[in-house]
Design a protein around this motif. Structure first.
Motif: not given
Ligand code: BGC
Length: 821
Positions: A40, A57, A63, A110, A124, A157-158, A168, A201, A204, A236-237, A360, A578
């Motif tokens: 993070w 997030d 969170r 996010l 989603r 996002k995204h 994805r 963001m 993917y 994206d992560w 997420s 997700e």
């Molecule tokens: C999600 C994002 C999220 C990121 C951080 C990814 O898996 O697609 O929307 O912000 O993770 O948790």
């Protein structure tokens, strides 16, 4: 006004203190800045006076790090927010989210998720606002503007075309220019130009064959140069996958850290001349500009959670504002709280409702108010009986409340984390946790200096309420096992394999049977080891709640014996999450059979749909009253009480068209695309209602539909040309309410093409403005709605841009298919 939220920048916007440091940084320092430090945060360079930036997030709460177990306020999910059709309310929510984000010591939240609900089964969908680009854009502008006014960065996002969870990481969303610009890019364009988001963001997926993180045409030429985006494009992560391609493709920040694609590899690429240092400087400059905007504290702040009365009140109001009354024959609703003597509250989501979706967007919410409790609060004098009827879980649910205690008698499990991967030595951390979930992911600032734990054990003492055979289930990202009284029962250890859970990093659920006896106390132990190099770490486990064979008949009996029945049907965060799309639109479990039985037993049944996306409702014609609650956040039960008793008007309107069958939706024939993961957007601009209207397919209800408790109708519509530059016309709509109680209507303005422009792929009408209006009992109201040029503009291939068509008619209605004549 439809577009009333303007960009507010925090007072530090003009500061250049961080950005001006760029000239003093070495090449290595600059490279280190553009990849995250951990899940993070970014990397700090104390010797250069550069602190860490923290993101979290998103988008329905802030969170923090899930592994910290710090609670957060849980607001309604995207489709429930979309259903409010209320930018002002969304701005209020985003203002509260700015406070929430600061409580987690983060600088960027996010969200919002502004992809579109292209198919009814998108994993989603619940997180996104709508099928419609204009509604999405208006709400996103309100959200981002207000969040950033509160001093916290947004991260829409995204970007872009992440409208499915199917494969994805690899899928290519293949979208023609007109559709891309008018439909899928439109919310991003509006939000960028109108609110200057601090971050965006990158998705993917690939867009037309090019990975979103490498898509120079979209990231640099369009977003940064043409639209003037001056923030940071974050991956994206784990979406960043290509050193040179991502660097030259416009990506600015690789997340999470530590770096997998840049770092030393980027240095080599710069030395070889494959990436210019100017490109690197541009990225670093953007990150430092973000620090000038967010003014991070030199030290990371501890995460805290505050259960604020004001936030609860806002969540309750917002949840009710989004609830959509699909039908209300014989005015079954509202129920008179003083007159109803008995209510049967039935269904798998009645005692424990689904307040949010999975993935997420999950937050560790403050104690939620569930439907049964909310209905009890709203009808203090009625006799309320509950029956579950059937279950709807995908993975086995957590141990029931009150059945698991720690050694010292507190509710929950005792969690111990160990430095080594074999549970040896003293635990490095130990605490009491809730039931059923263990995570080892992320970063905790307390542990910054300490070792990172590699194994984890949960221990609890289970006192079953009844004797009998139960199923126990466990899935995990890495080997895990569940023991009862030290005997191995669920073995997800010896033959661990990746499956569907934890975004594809976890296994499938492994289940085993065990016979428990009431009156005994059983020691439950769950042991989990993080795999070396694993991206995600965590385990989840549960136990079946065995229903009687005649549970449906019993529920029908309870319904028959009551004045009124409230049946709470729905899905949950294992189905709507997700990581994967649903495979069909059916309500899980035996809920359709339950609905049939309850409706037959008590015609005065109110059906509540606790879902984030549409489901089939084969019993729909038989039901008098259906109210969609969405995933409404932690005040779910109280908001239901408000709407059901008429304390609050159900003023939500559908943010998408609700199909009768999965076969009817616009991309049914082309989803999920070809074997080589090419997903054609063949329906083009005919997303959602546009398709159903064009093809003459009857859905359950159209986009924009929803009833109030009053009787609103449109009396007249006047379209006036505007002299203002960006406004095409102002549409003035006169309404009346023929009922004895005040009501609220959502007036919607659609643009229809002139006959000469109406080709096969032209939308028959598209939303270009809307406004929510209050109308007093037997009263009248006028809504003035500005239609922006940008909302009307269509893609012109010759100039490679969007232009306003020469002729277009503007009409108004109360849904996309209920247009005033
Ligand atoms: C999600 C994002 C999220 C990121 C951080 C990814 O898996 O697609 O929307 O912000 O993770 O948790």
């Amino acid at each position: 006004m439809t577009s009333s939220t303007t960009a507010h920048s925090p007072s530090v916007e003009g500061s250049n203190a961080y950005r001006s440091k760029i000239g003093h940084l070495t090449l290595d320092q600059k490279i280190s800045l553009i990849s995250g430090k951990n899940f993070w945060t970014t990397v700090a360079i104390p010797e250069a006076g550069i602190p860490q930036l923290k993101v979290t997030d998103g988008p329905i709460g802030a969170r923090g790090d899930l592994a910290n177990h710090v609670p957060s306020a849980c607001f309604p999910s995207g489709s429930g927010i979309g259903a409010t059709w209320d930018p002002q309310l969304v701005a209020e929510i985003a203002g509260a989210l700015a406070e929430e984000t600061k409580l987690k010591g983060a600088h960027v939240l996010l969200g919002p998720a502004i992809n579109l609900q292209r198919t009814p089964i998108g994993g989603r969908n619940f997180e996104c606002y709508s099928e419609d680009p204009h509604l999405t854009a208006e709400l996103a502008v309100a959200y981002v503007g207000a969040l950033q006014s509160g001093g916290v960065g947004a991260c829409p996002k995204h970007y872009v075309g992440n409208d499915t969870e199917y494969q994805r990481f690899l899928i290519s969303s293949n979208i023609d220019d007109a559709t891309l610009h008018e439909v899928y890019l439109y919310p991003f364009e509006r939000v960028t130009k109108e609110t200057r988001p601090w971050m965006i963001m990158a998705a993917y997926n690939a867009v037309n064959g090019i990975q979103a993180c490498s898509h120079r045409a979209l990231n640099v030429d369009l977003l940064k140069k043409e639209w003037g985006f001056d923030g940071v494009i974050v991956s994206d992560w784990f979406a960043a996958r290509n050193t040179v391609g991502n660097a030259n493709g416009g990506l600015d920040l690789e997340m999470p850290g530590p770096s997998r694609i840049w770092g030393a590899d980027l240095k080599t690429a710069i030395e070889k001349g494959e990436v210019s240092e100017a490109e690197l400087d541009n990225k670093v400059g953007r990150l430092l500009h973000l620090m000038d905007r967010s003014q991070p504290h030199p030290e990371l702040q501890h995460e805290t959670g505050l259960d604020k009365v004001e936030h609860r009140a806002l969540i309750r109001r917002a949840a009710a504002e989004g609830m959509v009354l699909l039908k209300n024959e014989g005015k079954t609703l509202p129920l008179d709280a003083n007159a109803v003597k008995s209510i049967a509250v039935i269904g798998p989501n009645a005692e424990i409702g689904q307040i949010m979706g999975g993935g997420s967007a999950f937050v560790n919410s403050h104690p939620p108010v569930h439907p049964l409790e909310g209905i009890r609060n709203a009808f203090p004098n009625a006799d309320i009986q509950h029956a579950v009827g059937c279950t709807n879980h995908k993975f086995l649910p957590s141990f029931p409340k009150g059945t698991i205690k720690t050694e010292s008698g507190e509710e929950g499990f005792w969690e111990e984390r160990f430095e080594k991967d074999d549970f040896s030595g003293e635990p490095v951390a130990a605490k009491r946790v809730g039931v059923g979930r263990a995570l080892l992911a992320g970063v905790e600032i307390d542990k910054e200096a300490g070792p990172e734990p590699k194994s984890l054990r949960l221990t609890g003492h289970f006192s079953p309420r009844a004797s009998g055979l139960r199923e126990l289930g466990l899935f995990s990202a890495g080997p895990a096992r569940l023991l009862v009284d030290n005997e191995l029962v669920v073995d997800n250890w010896s033959d661990w394999k990746p499956g569907e859970s934890f975004f594809g990093f976890g296994s499938d659920e492994i289940r085993a049977l065990y016979t428990f006896e009431a009156g005994h106390r059983y020691k439950i132990t769950v042991e989990y080891v993080k795999s070396a190099g694993a991206i995600l770490a965590g385990a989840q486990f549960g136990i079946s709640t065995k229903l009687e064979e005649d549970a449906i008949a019993h529920a029908a009996g309870v319904a028959a014996a009551a004045d009124r029945a409230i049946l709470v049907l729905g899905s949950n965060s294992d189905w709507e999450t997700e990581g994967h799309d649903r495979t069909d639109m059916a309500l899980p479990g035996e809920q359709d059979a339950l609905a049939e039985a309850v409706l037959a037993a008590n015609p005065n049944t109110v059906i509540l749909m606790n879902v984030g996306s549409p489901v089939t409702m084969p019993w729909y014609e038989k039901a008098r009253t259906v109210l969609v609650t969405w995933f409404p956040g932690e005040e779910m039960g109280n908001a239901i009480g408000d709407v059901v008793t008429g304390q609050a008007e159900p003023s939500g309107r559908l943010p998408f068209t609700w199909p009768k069958r999965i076969e009817d939706h616009p991309c049914y024939d082309t989803y999920p695309g070809t074997e080589d993961l090419q997903m054609p957007y063949s329906e083009g601009r005919l997303i959602g209602h546009r398709w159903y209207e064009k093809k003459g397919v009857e859905p359950i209800a159209f986009f924009g539909h929803g009833l109030g408790y009053g009787d609103a109708s449109i009396e007249s519509v006047d379209v006036m040309e505007s002299s203002k530059n960006d406004i095409h016309s102002t549409v003035s709509v006169s309404l009346k309410n023929a009922a004895d109680r005040a009501t609220r209507a959502v007036v919607q303005v659609y643009a229809e093409p002139s006959e000469k422009d109406a080709g096969e792929d032209t939308p028959p009408r598209k939303l270009v403005g809307f406004r929510k209006v209050d109308i007093s009992a037997n009263g009248k109201a006028v809504a003035e709605i500005d239609v922006l040029n940008t909302s009307l503009a269509e893609w012109n291939p010759e100039i490679q841009g969007r232009v306003v068509p020469s002729s277009v008619s503007l009409v108004a209605g109360l849904s996309s298919n209920d247009i005033a004549k």
